[in-house]
Design an enzyme around this catalytic site. Sequence first.
Site, PDB file in Angstrom:
ATOM      1  N   ASP A 298      63.803   0.912  26.951  1.00 44.99           N
ATOM      2  CA  ASP A 298      64.533   0.606  25.711  1.00 44.99           C
ATOM      3  C   ASP A 298      65.868  -0.015  26.063  1.00 44.99           C
ATOM      4  OD1 ASP A 298      64.059   1.880  22.595  1.00 44.99           O
ATOM      5  OD2 ASP A 298      65.933   0.828  23.056  1.00 44.99           O
TER       6      ASP A 298
ATOM      7  N   ASP B 236      56.334   1.077  19.678  1.00 43.24           N
ATOM      8  CA  ASP B 236      56.562   1.498  18.284  1.00 43.24           C
ATOM      9  C   ASP B 236      57.860   0.878  17.766  1.00 43.24           C
ATOM     10  OD1 ASP B 236      56.044   2.860  15.914  1.00 43.24           O
ATOM     11  OD2 ASP B 236      57.163   4.639  16.534  1.00 43.24           O
TER      12      ASP B 236
ATOM     13  N   LYS C  88      53.075  -1.369  16.904  1.00 44.59           N
ATOM     14  CA  LYS C  88      53.334  -1.392  15.462  1.00 44.59           C
ATOM     15  C   LYS C  88      53.314  -2.830  14.967  1.00 44.59           C
ATOM     16  CE  LYS C  88      56.659   1.096  13.872  1.00 44.59           C
ATOM     17  NZ  LYS C  88      57.592   1.864  13.061  1.00 44.59           N
TER      18      LYS C  88
ATOM     19  N   ASP D 112      65.731  -5.003  28.960  1.00 46.10           N
ATOM     20  CA  ASP D 112      65.274  -5.938  27.940  1.00 46.10           C
ATOM     21  C   ASP D 112      63.817  -6.297  28.248  1.00 46.10           C
ATOM     22  OD1 ASP D 112      64.797  -8.082  26.331  1.00 46.10           O
ATOM     23  OD2 ASP D 112      66.677  -9.127  26.805  1.00 46.10           O
TER      24      ASP D 112
END
Lengths: 292, 982
Positions: free
Chosen positions: A79, A120, A160, A95
């Site tokens: 993250d 997600d 997602k 990144d």
Amino acid sequence: MGKTSKDKRDIYYRLAKEEGWRARSAFKLLQINEEHNIFNGVLRAVDLCAAPGSWSQVLTKKLRQNAENDDDVKIVAVDLQAMAALPGVKQIQGDITKISTANEIIKEFEGLKADLVVCDGAPDVTGLHDIDEYVQSQLLLAALNITTHVLKTGGVFVAKIFRGKDVTLVYSQLKLFFEFVTVSKPRSSRNSSIEAFVICQNYNPPPGYVPTMINPLLDHKYCDFNQLTGPNRFIVPFIACGDLSAYDSDTSYPLLLEGQTSYEYKEPVQGPIDPPYKDILEKTKSMQINNS
Amino acid sequence: MSTLIRTDVTSVKLYKDIILAGIGSFLCTFNIKNSKPIQKIQALDGQKIHGIIPSNCLTKLLIFGGKQFVIFNEIESIFKPRGDAVVYDDWIHTAVWLSENEIALLSAHNVVTTWDITTTKLLQQHINKDNSILYSGLLQPLQHDILVFSGTVYSQVILQWFGDEQPLHYLKGHKGVIFSIRCNLQKGIIVTTSDDRSVKIWSVTSACSDYNIKTYWKNAHIDCVHDLYGHLARVMRNTLTNLYIISVGEDSAICFWDYNGNLLKKTISHQNSCIWSLDADETNLVTGGGDCGIMMHPLSSVTHNSHDEVIDISVTPKKILFTARNNIVITRVDNILNYYNSNFSKIQEIKLNHTSTYQLVGLSSCKQLIAVVDMDGHLDIIIENCKGDPGLTKIIETQLHLGKILSMQWAGNRHLVFCSEGGVITVGASKRNTIEIIARYLLPPCKERWLTASALNDTRDALVVGDRCGHVHLYESRRQQPAYTMKRVHGRYGPTSIDIRNDIVRTTGRDGTVRYLKIIESGLKYMSCKDLEFEWVEKFLDSQGKYLCGFRERSLVVYDVENDLKVVDVSCGGGHRAWDAERYIENNHGCYDEWLRIMFVKNTQVYVHTFRLRDIVSTVILPGTHSKEINCLRTYRCRDDDPVTWFITGGEDTTLRVSTSEQEAEFRDRAVFRHLSNVRAVRLLSVAKDETLVVSAGGRAQICIRSITFTDRKVTAEELVDYQIKGTDKERRGNQNWRNCSVDFDPETRIMDVVVDELNEDRVVIYTACSDGEVRVFEWNRRGGRFTMTQEVRHHRTCILKMKMFTCCNKKIISTCGTRGDVAFWEVSSDGTLAEEPALVLRTNDSGINSVDVKVTGDCQFLLATGGDDNAVHMNLVRVAGEGRWVVVTSHVYRDAHCSQVTGLALLDGLCVTTGVDQRLTSVSWRVEGEEIKTEFIDQKYSDVSDIHGMDVVRDTGDRLTVCVYGKGIQVFELLRPPCVA
């Protein structure tokens, strides 16, 4: 609004607190697995856009059932933001559009590739659906792009997706890399929410495909087999997931659930992270900004 | 073909004397002078317009949005496309004309491209190094080059010379996504806005003087000189004029800043929705909002506001009034009445002979007559002449014998209403040089027993008054006691004004409302209420009821209630002082101007502020509507051939609105009602040709019933039921303080859908689908007004999403659809109750059902169509056999209609029309062949409305079908029905 209002309004929010998940989204991954068995035989998994870490929590719990030794299970969480540490999860603050991040993941797996990549991530929505859907699709494609560097052939990718006006463009792109692409909506995801999850199985890139970060994948254009409007659109199969008897995220439940005799309010497992407007709130504490 | 479109206004531009707006994929143009629409033309294909850029010679427009751009030519204010929209492979953030034939684009992956528009060929492409997603950008053309500003998701602005490998500067400081970047080269200023709610002004200083050359920028120092906060949410856009920096945001606020970072003015516009777009020249600002509206704001309002005067009258003033000729009357503590002309010079002084210092002053509704009475009953009536030099004449001076007079009001132009000790109300009329008592009434006992407002209805000889307890009394036929009393209409201070037009009584109060009552045979009937943004509502300033004045905290405010706009806000110290306000029209050499004038007493001086409305008032170019998603919509037409369609809509913004459109531009709200929470379902029950009952329900388990009467383009509403399943907060809590309340373990359910049925003229049954899985049935007696729950049945264990009632086999049947994809059919008995158990339960969909329709195909056979989260349309042919033996004859799935949730579905003869979140409107033919259902694709259209929540059939003429889709906006389509299906 009372302290218990949110518990009453959202059953999964409440259950997440009670079961120790950092976010209610943990249930979504669990329910996706119930239907698609995505954790079968998985030892090496990557969690992209991992903060606050509920999916990593699920991965740790579930993948350890696949191995005799906990150390055989390798989970990498990526993250941009730092997130609170989780035992058994290697964190990379980086990144996903950078090759260095991909290399770091591979290094963590000791040169091996991942069995499963999950993502997600979602942008802060602006309220304009077209931009939000576009940014989400770019996030997904960036996740797919780094996945092409780190996923083993035959591996699984779960992400997602916003099912908006141009979602067929994303489907057709995913289909280039995976044999099976289905879209799924866990019972813990609200009916009113635009989100769903793509389950991409059997990673099989086109012959001669060389993963690259220089020229990122840009999404497809409408064409004859995937029209803007018309009978030919690229629509992938939908599978609802989660047990029919599972709680329903749209239903209002009483605080005393069936079979329970007492209710106790629980604080959230992980508080919210620094919002962008934190500074302004600090600076304007002594001032009054009125809307009059 | 789309006949009506209202959705987010994502782009606006001032162009010559035209306002250009991007509404969905349509370019809409309006005349700047009269706000009239000129043209509506589709510009892009399946993308919203995010930018409109006129060419430097003002002959062409570059229009872009999403991944497309198109060039339009202008000939005499009419725009025509030069060709098809060009599809690029990246999201376009900003664009610029380099010459009349060349353009440059900046897209989301930080790629700059240049194009020749005559051939639509890509000329150059430069991929900048930092290619993560941009949220905004600016291409600043220099003499020979382009300066590229990229606003990244990582809170930075990257400044780069077009074609260079390395960026020139990184502007760091924002804490969130950059939403807009503007630059003024002459001033050396860059302005950025962000997710972090701030506006930042950056100053550019360089040793080099020519900003057209690279050295200037290479050697430049760019520093954030002002960090501005005035917005309460994300700041979406900004624009620069010579004098101002203007920013707009998610909080509906428009902030005007000067270049030193001072906030000059802040106004709220667009009904609390996000403002998406703005453009300004040196005289006007245009904004486009999430309420689908477009507004124009004069920049003169930023600084120049009003003409202010102080009338200094050595002696303390008591009451101040504006007269019919816009002159001013001031009464003083020393028993003198002064008369000033509109230029504030004193022209007359009248000595009054009052004995008591308690003095009441009243102005007749024609504003020509002034009555002054003291507590002992000494009355003067003074008239202002209507022609010649202004002057006042005392026409009546008399002594009334009414005891201690506590209140006095004019009721119209002839009658004075006095209230004296013991609640004695006396109505007097002027007769020659004295007052004739024409009626006496008695005010029922209350704490402060006098009147706050009164009005006469001449035709019925009825007097309507308000008292200090907030009650409204109706007196009739000279009977002493009230014929009817309506209690607590306006809180504890009582109505501030009452007027009567025809049979409608309009009252204002200090509870932030205007209430409408109707005089009927048996007394008064409560009709409806309008909520204002300010607590203390005083009076209307014009006969049309457009301008309403009152107080908000310490300010005197005037609102335009027709357009929901604040017109004037003057800090005066509050409503407890002497004050007055007027609106008038002045003919200035054939040019009519509307003016507002307000005055108030402060520190024993009279302050007068005069406003010319066109200098300060924003103009509505396109009226707005719901500020968030429309959850439910029903259309209504009084007759089949009536050209007027009414749209009754309920939204996430907690409002229920009644709107109409005869022609596109006339679509506007005619009435707005508020719910406690979101409105999720609305149903109509027509009770007369021009009257329908509107049942609306939603969050907080609230159900409302209103009767709406349509006459011409006017709406009259009567509120009949306002019910909450668990009671209102007050009912639930009793007198307990909320802190002492124990935790309520039961959630308050949300009502997801509602169905209405009429048992007979009196009895109406309301079926509600609730989020806790229950179907609750209510009965309401239209005559007696009782609203009671009669039944609660539970079959679904989860939230019920949709409901549908139909008649088949002489049975009334209700179907309920849940989040698990299950449909239950319930037989309805003759008394309106549901059977204990469903007659049939089907699991049609994989997941939640968001749309349902039924078509009866035979005596005891019907086709059920459901659409939902599994993005398929499921059809089931069901046969209703006797003894509750229902069977599904055959099933069919059509999977290609949509790629996301199917939220709207209409099943017509041989035709199935569906819509969904994927913004498509799909027509499919269907037929039953033997034991099989067959479907065939006919047509699909794209809609600009995002987050579509449903669809309603407006009319069906056989060969032509009109449908309306709604969600974040509203769009009406006309579909031609192929002959084979008709």
